[in-house]
Write a protein that holds these residues in place. Structure first.
Motif, PDB file in Angstrom:
ATOM      1  N   ARG A 157      39.732  58.015  -4.879  1.00  0.00           N
ATOM      2  CA  ARG A 157      39.739  56.882  -5.804  1.00  0.00           C
ATOM      3  C   ARG A 157      38.317  56.503  -6.192  1.00  0.00           C
ATOM      4  O   ARG A 157      38.080  55.917  -7.246  1.00  0.00           O
ATOM      5  CB  ARG A 157      40.436  55.686  -5.156  1.00  0.00           C
ATOM      6  CG  ARG A 157      41.894  55.936  -4.807  1.00  0.00           C
ATOM      7  CD  ARG A 157      42.535  54.703  -4.232  1.00  0.00           C
ATOM      8  NE  ARG A 157      42.490  53.585  -5.181  1.00  0.00           N
ATOM      9  CZ  ARG A 157      42.917  52.364  -4.891  1.00  0.00           C
ATOM     10  NH1 ARG A 157      43.398  52.088  -3.700  1.00  0.00           N
ATOM     11  NH2 ARG A 157      42.857  51.410  -5.788  1.00  0.00           N
ATOM     12  N   GLY A 158      37.364  56.799  -5.334  1.00  0.00           N
ATOM     13  CA  GLY A 158      35.968  56.493  -5.596  1.00  0.00           C
ATOM     14  C   GLY A 158      35.113  56.995  -4.452  1.00  0.00           C
ATOM     15  O   GLY A 158      35.616  57.306  -3.365  1.00  0.00           O
ATOM     16  N   VAL A 159      33.801  57.076  -4.702  1.00  0.00           N
ATOM     17  CA  VAL A 159      32.847  57.525  -3.688  1.00  0.00           C
ATOM     18  C   VAL A 159      31.642  56.586  -3.720  1.00  0.00           C
ATOM     19  O   VAL A 159      31.018  56.413  -4.771  1.00  0.00           O
ATOM     20  CB  VAL A 159      32.381  58.974  -3.941  1.00  0.00           C
ATOM     21  CG1 VAL A 159      31.391  59.409  -2.870  1.00  0.00           C
ATOM     22  CG2 VAL A 159      33.575  59.924  -3.989  1.00  0.00           C
ATOM     23  N   ALA A 160      31.322  55.994  -2.580  1.00  0.00           N
ATOM     24  CA  ALA A 160      30.112  55.181  -2.444  1.00  0.00           C
ATOM     25  C   ALA A 160      29.113  55.936  -1.574  1.00  0.00           C
ATOM     26  O   ALA A 160      29.445  56.355  -0.462  1.00  0.00           O
ATOM     27  CB  ALA A 160      30.437  53.829  -1.820  1.00  0.00           C
ATOM     28  N   LEU A 161      27.903  56.123  -2.083  1.00  0.00           N
ATOM     29  CA  LEU A 161      26.863  56.895  -1.409  1.00  0.00           C
ATOM     30  C   LEU A 161      25.692  55.971  -1.079  1.00  0.00           C
ATOM     31  O   LEU A 161      25.159  55.312  -1.964  1.00  0.00           O
ATOM     32  CB  LEU A 161      26.390  58.039  -2.298  1.00  0.00           C
ATOM     33  CG  LEU A 161      27.470  59.027  -2.774  1.00  0.00           C
ATOM     34  CD1 LEU A 161      26.892  60.020  -3.773  1.00  0.00           C
ATOM     35  CD2 LEU A 161      28.100  59.755  -1.594  1.00  0.00           C
ATOM     36  N   LEU A 162      25.280  55.957   0.192  1.00  0.00           N
ATOM     37  CA  LEU A 162      24.233  55.059   0.656  1.00  0.00           C
ATOM     38  C   LEU A 162      22.980  55.842   1.034  1.00  0.00           C
ATOM     39  O   LEU A 162      23.019  56.699   1.931  1.00  0.00           O
ATOM     40  CB  LEU A 162      24.692  54.258   1.877  1.00  0.00           C
ATOM     41  CG  LEU A 162      25.698  53.123   1.655  1.00  0.00           C
ATOM     42  CD1 LEU A 162      27.109  53.655   1.400  1.00  0.00           C
ATOM     43  CD2 LEU A 162      25.704  52.169   2.861  1.00  0.00           C
ATOM     44  N   ASP A 163      21.886  55.577   0.356  1.00  0.00           N
ATOM     45  CA  ASP A 163      20.525  55.997   0.687  1.00  0.00           C
ATOM     46  C   ASP A 163      20.441  57.422   1.230  1.00  0.00           C
ATOM     47  O   ASP A 163      20.179  57.634   2.419  1.00  0.00           O
ATOM     48  CB  ASP A 163      19.903  55.017   1.683  1.00  0.00           C
ATOM     49  CG  ASP A 163      18.373  55.046   1.600  1.00  0.00           C
ATOM     50  OD1 ASP A 163      17.839  55.089   0.473  1.00  0.00           O
ATOM     51  OD2 ASP A 163      17.717  55.018   2.653  1.00  0.00           O
ATOM     52  N   VAL A 219      35.096  61.160 -10.851  1.00  0.00           N
ATOM     53  CA  VAL A 219      35.490  60.063  -9.966  1.00  0.00           C
ATOM     54  C   VAL A 219      34.420  58.969 -10.018  1.00  0.00           C
ATOM     55  O   VAL A 219      33.227  59.254 -10.155  1.00  0.00           O
ATOM     56  CB  VAL A 219      35.661  60.586  -8.520  1.00  0.00           C
ATOM     57  CG1 VAL A 219      34.347  61.091  -7.941  1.00  0.00           C
ATOM     58  CG2 VAL A 219      36.267  59.527  -7.608  1.00  0.00           C
ATOM     59  N   PRO A 220      34.808  57.680  -9.948  1.00  0.00           N
ATOM     60  CA  PRO A 220      33.796  56.617  -9.924  1.00  0.00           C
ATOM     61  C   PRO A 220      32.856  56.763  -8.722  1.00  0.00           C
ATOM     62  O   PRO A 220      33.303  56.976  -7.596  1.00  0.00           O
ATOM     63  CB  PRO A 220      34.633  55.337  -9.815  1.00  0.00           C
ATOM     64  CG  PRO A 220      35.962  55.701 -10.385  1.00  0.00           C
ATOM     65  CD  PRO A 220      36.181  57.136 -10.003  1.00  0.00           C
ATOM     66  N   ILE A 221      31.561  56.643  -8.992  1.00  0.00           N
ATOM     67  CA  ILE A 221      30.527  56.741  -7.958  1.00  0.00           C
ATOM     68  C   ILE A 221      29.779  55.417  -7.888  1.00  0.00           C
ATOM     69  O   ILE A 221      29.315  54.904  -8.913  1.00  0.00           O
ATOM     70  CB  ILE A 221      29.518  57.863  -8.268  1.00  0.00           C
ATOM     71  CG1 ILE A 221      30.219  59.212  -8.448  1.00  0.00           C
ATOM     72  CG2 ILE A 221      28.444  57.928  -7.189  1.00  0.00           C
ATOM     73  CD1 ILE A 221      30.693  59.856  -7.196  1.00  0.00           C
ATOM     74  N   LEU A 222      29.648  54.872  -6.689  1.00  0.00           N
ATOM     75  CA  LEU A 222      28.807  53.700  -6.452  1.00  0.00           C
ATOM     76  C   LEU A 222      27.595  54.139  -5.646  1.00  0.00           C
ATOM     77  O   LEU A 222      27.732  54.669  -4.542  1.00  0.00           O
ATOM     78  CB  LEU A 222      29.576  52.621  -5.687  1.00  0.00           C
ATOM     79  CG  LEU A 222      28.756  51.407  -5.227  1.00  0.00           C
ATOM     80  CD1 LEU A 222      28.222  50.619  -6.427  1.00  0.00           C
ATOM     81  CD2 LEU A 222      29.565  50.502  -4.304  1.00  0.00           C
ATOM     82  N   GLY A 223      26.412  53.949  -6.187  1.00  0.00           N
ATOM     83  CA  GLY A 223      25.189  54.221  -5.454  1.00  0.00           C
ATOM     84  C   GLY A 223      24.675  52.947  -4.816  1.00  0.00           C
ATOM     85  O   GLY A 223      24.424  51.960  -5.506  1.00  0.00           O
ATOM     86  N   ILE A 224      24.539  52.953  -3.490  1.00  0.00           N
ATOM     87  CA  ILE A 224      24.051  51.780  -2.764  1.00  0.00           C
ATOM     88  C   ILE A 224      22.652  52.100  -2.236  1.00  0.00           C
ATOM     89  O   ILE A 224      22.490  52.929  -1.331  1.00  0.00           O
ATOM     90  CB  ILE A 224      24.989  51.381  -1.616  1.00  0.00           C
ATOM     91  CG1 ILE A 224      26.396  51.069  -2.155  1.00  0.00           C
ATOM     92  CG2 ILE A 224      24.425  50.177  -0.859  1.00  0.00           C
ATOM     93  CD1 ILE A 224      27.393  50.660  -1.084  1.00  0.00           C
ATOM     94  N   SER A 225      21.660  51.465  -2.831  1.00  0.00           N
ATOM     95  CA  SER A 225      20.274  51.590  -2.382  1.00  0.00           C
ATOM     96  C   SER A 225      19.892  50.333  -1.615  1.00  0.00           C
ATOM     97  O   SER A 225      20.676  49.382  -1.513  1.00  0.00           O
ATOM     98  CB  SER A 225      19.348  51.779  -3.585  1.00  0.00           C
ATOM     99  OG  SER A 225      19.737  52.885  -4.364  1.00  0.00           O
ATOM    100  N   THR A 244      27.789  53.515 -11.003  1.00  0.00           N
ATOM    101  CA  THR A 244      27.225  52.166 -10.968  1.00  0.00           C
ATOM    102  C   THR A 244      26.363  52.067  -9.721  1.00  0.00           C
ATOM    103  O   THR A 244      26.493  52.888  -8.803  1.00  0.00           O
ATOM    104  CB  THR A 244      28.315  51.076 -10.923  1.00  0.00           C
ATOM    105  OG1 THR A 244      29.179  51.320  -9.785  1.00  0.00           O
ATOM    106  CG2 THR A 244      29.147  51.077 -12.195  1.00  0.00           C
ATOM    107  N   GLY A 245      25.478  51.093  -9.696  1.00  0.00           N
ATOM    108  CA  GLY A 245      24.588  50.987  -8.551  1.00  0.00           C
ATOM    109  C   GLY A 245      24.266  49.564  -8.185  1.00  0.00           C
ATOM    110  O   GLY A 245      24.335  48.659  -9.025  1.00  0.00           O
TER     111      GLY A 245
END
Length: 312
Positions: free
Chosen positions: A142-148, A254-260, A281-282
């Protein structure tokens, strides 16, 4: 929020790393599943009928990296934190640590837990695996959030900077890929080595207490954990090759959230991924270094919740 780390008097027979004490989180259950030939450890809780969220940690941590984030997700989500192969209480295979091979094991583990679609949230090397998993199993996400994290073949630099102001963030990539030498130098010194990363790369050197340092060092030292930790770096070139090969065929949709974070390694995760993904999005989490889930867990839980709500 979270309970104390304790060891269990009975280690389940299915646990392949029996000498490492289990960490317990109230409301969560330890599970072991056969993931296409590799036994993986998962910690499961929350709402079984809710949207599934799968959490992956990186070096030098285990699923315990998410312990402060997980309780904040239980009221809405089915929460699953998985130890990667070679990590925590998962099996430590001798080889096969390129991220596409590992991604297949992780996806198999999620399927074995009865989950068909899920949001993937991953930090550091866990984000390496998550990116490759998205390339291979995008229809299940459904989505992927990637952290640093710099992704091999995508955003990970090909060369290590020599400027001391920048080199301290990435010097270990070159060290870890040298055959045999790191294991020779680090065996018996895992506590000092792991402690350097956790203290220096967090914004506050007091982020991790002695018990946490002991746990992560013991996990790296136990039953081939040091070999496995290094193997992800030693197989990074193969991970990069497979990533580039997959992206020649198509981009991610797929929606990607980049978390910096304000003081992390990658200032703009979303921007770094956007050339290869159609929907990114980030956010930037303030007052945090590299270990964002440990340093600002409430902000991470809120970001995950908002990301899934936006998808709905």
């Amino acid at each position: 929020m979270t309970g104390p780390a304790t060891s269990t008097p009975h280690v389940p027979e299915s646990n392949p790393v029996r000498d490492l004490p289990l960490q317990h989180l109230p409301g969560f259950t330890h599970r072991w599943v056969d993931a296409d030939g590799v036994r993986l450890h998962a910690v499961e809780g929350g709402r079984p009928s809710g949207p599934a969220v799968v959490l992956l940690a990186g070096f030098p941590q285990t699923w315990w990296a998410w312990r402060k984030v997980m309780p904040g997700l239980t009221h809405r989500f089915h929460v699953i934190a998985i130890d990667l192969p070679g990590q925590g209480h998962s099996e430590r295979p001798e080889r096969g640590y390129d991220t596409h091979a590992v991604a297949a094991h992780v996806h198999a583990a999620v399927k074995a837990l009865g989950v068909s679609t899920y949001t993937l949230v991953a930090h550091d090397i866990g984000a390496w695996v998550a990116f490759s998993l998205a390339l291979n199993f995008e229809s299940h996400l459904r989505g992927v959030a990637l952290l640093d994290a710099g992704i091999p073949g995508i955003t990970l630099p090909e060369s290590i900077p020599t400027d001391p102001d920048r080199a301290w963030k990435t010097w270990h990539f070159a060290f870890h890929i040298v055959p045999d030498l790191p294991e020779t130098l680090l065996a018996g010194r895992e506590r000092e080595y792991v402690g350097w990363f956790l203290k220096v790369k967090a914004l506050s050197p007091d982020t991790f207490d002695d018990a946490e340092l002991d746990h992560y060092a013991a996990a790296v030292a136990a039953d081939g954990g040091l070999h496995a930790s290094l193997a992800y770096y030693q197989d990074a070139a193969e991970s990069a090759r497979k990533n580039r090969e997959a992206l020649e065929r198509r981009h991610l949709t797929v929606p990607i959230l980049g978390i910096s974070s304000s003081h992390g390694s990658v200032p703009d995760m979303a921007g770094s991924i956007s050339p290869w993904a159609d929907n990114t999005t980030g956010i930037v989490v303030p007052d945090a270094g590299h270990f964002i889930p440990d340093e600002q867990p409430e902000a991470v839980a809120a970001a995950i919740t908002d990301f899934i709500a936006d998808d709905d």
